[in-house]
Design a protein around this motif. Structure first.
Motif, PDB file in Angstrom:
ATOM      1  N   SER A  81       0.849  -1.189   0.000  1.00 19.20           N
ATOM      2  CA  SER A  81       0.000   0.000   0.000  1.00 19.20           C
ATOM      3  C   SER A  81       0.887   1.243   0.000  1.00 19.20           C
ATOM      4  O   SER A  81       1.949   1.268   0.640  1.00 19.20           O
ATOM      5  N   THR A  82       0.448   2.260  -0.726  1.00 16.97           N
ATOM      6  CA  THR A  82       1.204   3.505  -0.821  1.00 16.97           C
ATOM      7  C   THR A  82       0.393   4.631  -0.214  1.00 16.97           C
ATOM      8  O   THR A  82      -0.752   4.872  -0.618  1.00 16.97           O
ATOM      9  N   GLY A  83       0.978   5.310   0.760  1.00 13.18           N
ATOM     10  CA  GLY A  83       0.287   6.400   1.436  1.00 13.18           C
ATOM     11  C   GLY A  83       0.363   7.696   0.669  1.00 13.18           C
ATOM     12  O   GLY A  83       1.003   7.794  -0.382  1.00 13.18           O
ATOM     13  N   THR A  84      -0.294   8.723   1.198  1.00 14.86           N
ATOM     14  CA  THR A  84      -0.294  10.035   0.548  1.00 14.86           C
ATOM     15  C   THR A  84       1.104  10.652   0.539  1.00 14.86           C
ATOM     16  O   THR A  84       1.391  11.533  -0.267  1.00 14.86           O
ATOM     17  N   ASP A  85       1.975  10.170   1.437  1.00 15.86           N
ATOM     18  CA  ASP A  85       3.349  10.671   1.473  1.00 15.86           C
ATOM     19  C   ASP A  85       4.254   9.970   0.469  1.00 15.86           C
ATOM     20  O   ASP A  85       5.452  10.256   0.395  1.00 15.86           O
ATOM     21  N   GLY A  86       3.672   9.035  -0.303  1.00 15.53           N
ATOM     22  CA  GLY A  86       4.452   8.330  -1.309  1.00 15.53           C
ATOM     23  C   GLY A  86       5.224   7.144  -0.789  1.00 15.53           C
ATOM     24  O   GLY A  86       5.934   6.483  -1.553  1.00 15.53           O
ATOM     25  N   LYS A  87       5.079   6.826   0.500  1.00 11.74           N
ATOM     26  CA  LYS A  87       5.783   5.692   1.074  1.00 11.74           C
ATOM     27  C   LYS A  87       5.008   4.403   0.817  1.00 11.74           C
ATOM     28  O   LYS A  87       3.815   4.318   1.090  1.00 11.74           O
TER      29      LYS A  87
END
Length: 247
Positions: free
Chosen positions: A81-87
């Motif tokens: 999964s990729t968060g809004t921070d791009g991680k």
């Protein structure tokens, strides 16, 4: 259709016999030839016994752990999964971890791979797996441990994996890959191996190979690789530019 009793059967020569009692028979007999209509031999009562519908089987999800006997690899494709921070983050659950070890042993794999790549281009990735899984890979196979992310691919050889497992002991091991900087002059990647007992800073004679994609501007240039320690000291390390644009 007006008969009080109907009997349909076959004799030894497979000829169909129709017996009607107490009425006329003027309907299509094909539906009675299915064996669903049964006459009680004692009472003469005919009952209709349709077959129980076969339930639609529940689809079995594709196995996310596969072995390739040809190149001696066993790979777990893990959900990322990729968060809004791009991680991008991924965790190898126990069921997947157990299958990964079992199939690697069966396949005599030389690489055990956790594939946490995405369809995007995450600059930072964190991949966690049970410490006991890494320990089992070291004890039961001769395989390197490979972590694939969008930011980089990290390969721990047996000695390095053993050192990580020894320090972790229990809990999870997390590989952190953070592409800190990328431009036309350099690629800077920060790497961490994090355990419940702290970060691993000594691979006890083992080695870790890191592969990163080069920016287009560097693909045709001569490049060098340096390791920067926690005190900011630079140490040149060997590296190879690959035909696919990675280093």
């Amino acid at each position: 259709s007006n008969a009080k009793a109907l009997r349909v059967f076959t004799d030894v020569s497979d000829n169909v016999k129709v017996s009607v009692t107490g009425g006329t028979f003027n309907t299509d007999i094909s539906k009675y030839l299915t064996g669903y209509y049964v006459q009680d031999e004692t009472t003469g009562t005919v009952t209709y016994n349709p077959p129980t519908p076969t339930p639609t089987p529940t689809p079995t999800p594709d196995d996310n752990v596969t072995s390739n006997p040809g190149d001696k690899t066993t790979t777990a494709d893990v959900e990322t999964s990729t968060g809004t921070d791009g991680k991008a983050t991924a965790t190898v659950d126990k069921a997947t971890a157990d299958k990964l070890v079992d199939k690697a042993v069966e396949n005599k794999s030389e690489q055990v791979i956790v594939d946490a790549t995405t369809k995007g281009d995450a600059k930072t990735a964190e991949v966690s797996l049970p410490a006991e899984t890494v320990k089992s890979i070291v004890e039961k196979t001769d395989a390197d441990v490979v972590i694939r992310t969008d930011a980089a691919e990290v390969v721990l050889d047996q000695k390095a994996a053993e050192a990580v497992a020894d320090q972790a002991k229990t809990g999870n091991i997390t590989i952190v890959v953070d592409k800190v900087k990328e431009d036309d002059s350099q690629v800077q990647v920060e790497l961490k191996v994090v355990t419940d007992n702290g970060n691993v800073t000594d691979f006890k004679g083992g080695s870790v190979k890191v592969t990163v994609a080069l920016p287009a501007a560097l693909k045709d240039k001569e490049v060098v690789c340096v390791y920067i320690d926690e005190k900011g000291n630079y140490t040149k390390v060997s590296g190879v530019k690959n035909a696919d644009g990675t280093y």
